[in-house]
Write a protein that holds these residues in place. Structure first.
Motif, short mmCIF file in Angstrom:
data_model
loop_
_atom_site.label_atom_id
_atom_site.label_comp_id
_atom_site.label_asym_id
_atom_site.label_seq_id
_atom_site.Cartn_x
_atom_site.Cartn_y
_atom_site.Cartn_z
N ILE A 23 0.85 -1.19 0.00
CA ILE A 23 0.00 0.00 0.00
C ILE A 23 0.89 1.24 0.00
N LYS A 24 0.59 2.17 -0.90
CA LYS A 24 1.41 3.36 -1.00
C LYS A 24 1.17 4.26 0.20
N ARG A 25 2.13 5.10 0.50
CA ARG A 25 2.06 5.93 1.68
C ARG A 25 1.41 7.27 1.33
N LEU A 26 0.63 7.76 2.29
CA LEU A 26 0.15 9.12 2.19
C LEU A 26 1.07 10.06 2.95
N PHE A 27 1.64 9.60 4.04
CA PHE A 27 2.67 10.34 4.72
C PHE A 27 4.03 9.85 4.18
N ILE A 28 4.80 10.74 3.64
CA ILE A 28 6.10 10.39 3.06
C ILE A 28 7.19 10.66 4.10
N MET A 29 7.96 9.62 4.40
CA MET A 29 9.02 9.75 5.39
C MET A 29 10.13 10.64 4.85
N LEU A 30 10.62 11.56 5.69
CA LEU A 30 11.72 12.45 5.32
C LEU A 30 12.93 12.15 6.18
N SER A 31 14.07 12.24 5.60
CA SER A 31 15.31 12.09 6.37
C SER A 31 15.58 13.39 7.12
N PRO A 32 16.41 13.36 8.14
CA PRO A 32 16.68 14.58 8.91
C PRO A 32 17.34 15.68 8.10
N ILE A 33 17.97 15.37 6.99
CA ILE A 33 18.66 16.39 6.22
C ILE A 33 17.64 17.18 5.39
N ARG A 34 18.02 18.36 4.93
CA ARG A 34 17.16 19.21 4.12
C ARG A 34 17.06 18.62 2.72
N GLU A 65 5.96 17.77 9.57
CA GLU A 65 5.79 17.83 11.00
C GLU A 65 6.27 16.54 11.64
N ILE A 66 6.38 16.56 12.94
CA ILE A 66 6.90 15.43 13.70
C ILE A 66 5.74 14.67 14.31
N ASP A 67 5.73 13.36 14.11
CA ASP A 67 4.73 12.51 14.73
C ASP A 67 5.00 12.46 16.23
N PRO A 68 4.04 12.93 17.09
CA PRO A 68 4.32 12.96 18.54
C PRO A 68 4.46 11.58 19.17
N GLN A 69 4.06 10.52 18.49
CA GLN A 69 4.14 9.19 19.08
C GLN A 69 5.53 8.58 18.97
N ASN A 70 6.18 8.78 17.83
CA ASN A 70 7.49 8.14 17.65
C ASN A 70 8.55 9.09 17.10
N ASP A 71 8.25 10.42 17.13
CA ASP A 71 9.21 11.44 16.67
C ASP A 71 9.66 11.20 15.24
N THR A 72 8.77 10.72 14.40
CA THR A 72 9.09 10.49 13.00
C THR A 72 8.64 11.68 12.16
N PRO A 73 9.51 12.20 11.27
CA PRO A 73 9.08 13.31 10.41
C PRO A 73 8.17 12.80 9.29
N TRP A 74 7.15 13.58 8.98
CA TRP A 74 6.22 13.24 7.93
C TRP A 74 5.98 14.45 7.03
N LYS A 326 6.65 22.60 15.71
CA LYS A 326 7.12 23.40 14.61
C LYS A 326 6.92 22.66 13.29
N ARG A 327 6.36 23.38 12.33
CA ARG A 327 6.11 22.78 11.02
C ARG A 327 6.87 23.55 9.94
#
Length: 347
Positions: A23-34, A65-74, A326-327
């Motif tokens: 299943i394709k993602r609606l939230f795309i994971m981002l790496s910490p870099i710009r 933004e950061i997911d408050p449950q697991n600190d994952t950027p989305w 922060k977004r």
């Protein structure tokens, strides 16, 4: 059911966690870099407002933004829509009814390509300041969001649709207008019927004539009230009250006709007349007492239920609102802009 058209502005934050690898993602994971983000490359959820008749304005933007449950950027897609929506209304409790105002969200993708889930972090809210029909309706504060899965009994193959996400709020009709302009007029006609007993029993023919005239007035009033409502197959509480008043006037006409044989016996006619006026008065008082009691108890059940939901919702809203994070706003050109707190549309 009555078909209601209402205008609303809805703001949606669309996203889903990855549950299955196909299943394709609606939230795309981002790496910490710009990184440079282009909206054209993101997976399009192809969302549809199922009960929208026409869309007047829509705005789409993206934020990180950061997911408050697991600190994952989305990367989150935000969708703000101003549209005219379609809603079915139940009028059994009219004119003290509570109606749902719903927004149905689905996707053109099938269940194999997308999964619609509820946001268990942020609560849905209402913008009370932009409610324009406050003179006719009272808007409750709570918002209920639920997922409606596919119907397993449907003839459509399972997996063809992804189900629905329904956001629902409630409004209560203000009853004062209908009490002053409908109930009070019918009550005046019923009270006026007691003036017929001022005629001498010998003139019973005039009583019948005046009662028939008052009945025709009540029928005309009933037709004028029915013109303000759609043709429905059941009686509302307002219809029941007017119909009860018409039945009372019919009983009065029949009673006057039955006592006509004694009009030539004044003493007996006066005795019968006293019994009739007491009986009709008791019937009228009993009808209004039973009607008012049933109307208040039955309509108050749902109103009190909505008030309890408001109380629970406000408590949850005060305790469960997450901290503002922060977004990063990402416009359609791919550039990023720092933004504190919640984002607003700048379309």
């Amino acid at each position: 059911m009555l078909n209601l058209r209402f205008q609303d502005q809805t703001s949606l934050d669309i996203g889903r966690k990855e549950d299955r690898p196909n299943i394709k993602r609606l939230f795309i994971m981002l790496s910490p870099i710009r990184i440079i983000y282009h909206p054209d490359t993101i997976y399009d959820p192809r969302l549809v407002l199922n009960n929208a008749e026409s869309i007047k304005k829509e705005c789409v933007w993206y934020s990180r933004e950061i997911d408050p449950q697991n600190d994952t950027p989305w990367v989150v897609m935000h969708w703000r829509v101003r549209a005219i929506f379609f809603e079915n209304m139940e009028l059994h409790d009219f004119p003290r009814d509570v109606q749902d105002i719903s927004v149905y969200v689905t996707s053109e993708w099938g269940a194999a390509d997308i999964e619609l889930i509820l946001d268990d972090v942020r609560m849905s809210t209402l913008d009370m300041a932009n409610f324009r029909d406050s003179q006719e309706w009272f808007l409750f504060r709570h918002v209920e969001v639920e997922k409606i899965p596919e119907d397993p009994n449907s003839t459509v193959k399972l997996g063809y649709t992804a189900g629905f996400i329904v956001a629902r709020c409630r409004v209560q009709r203000r009853i004062k207008y209908y009490v002053l302009n409908h109930v009070s007029i019918m009550l005046c006609l019923l009270v006026l019927s007691f003036s017929f007993f001022t005629f001498d029993p010998v003139w019973n023919l005039y009583r019948i004539g005046n009662a028939m005239t008052l009945l025709l007035v009540a029928v005309t009033f009933k037709l004028s009230v029915a013109g303000t409502l759609p043709p429905i197959s059941y009686l509302t509480y307002l219809d029941k009250y007017i119909m009860g008043g018409m039945i009372y006037l019919i009983m009065l006409c029949v009673t006057f006709a039955l006592i006509s044989p004694w009009k030539d016996i004044p003493d007996k006619a006066e005795v019968i007349d006293r019994y009739v006026i007491r009986s009709m008065g008791a019937i009228l008082i009993t009808f209004h007492s039973m009607y008012a009691l049933q109307f208040y108890i039955h309509t108050n059940k749902k109103i009190n239920q909505m008030k309890r939901k408001d109380h629970i919702y406000l408590e949850q809203l005060a305790e469960g609102v997450p901290k503002r994070t922060k977004r990063i706003r990402i416009d359609n050109g791919g550039s990023e802009h720092d933004s504190d707190g919640l984002l607003e549309s700048r379309c």
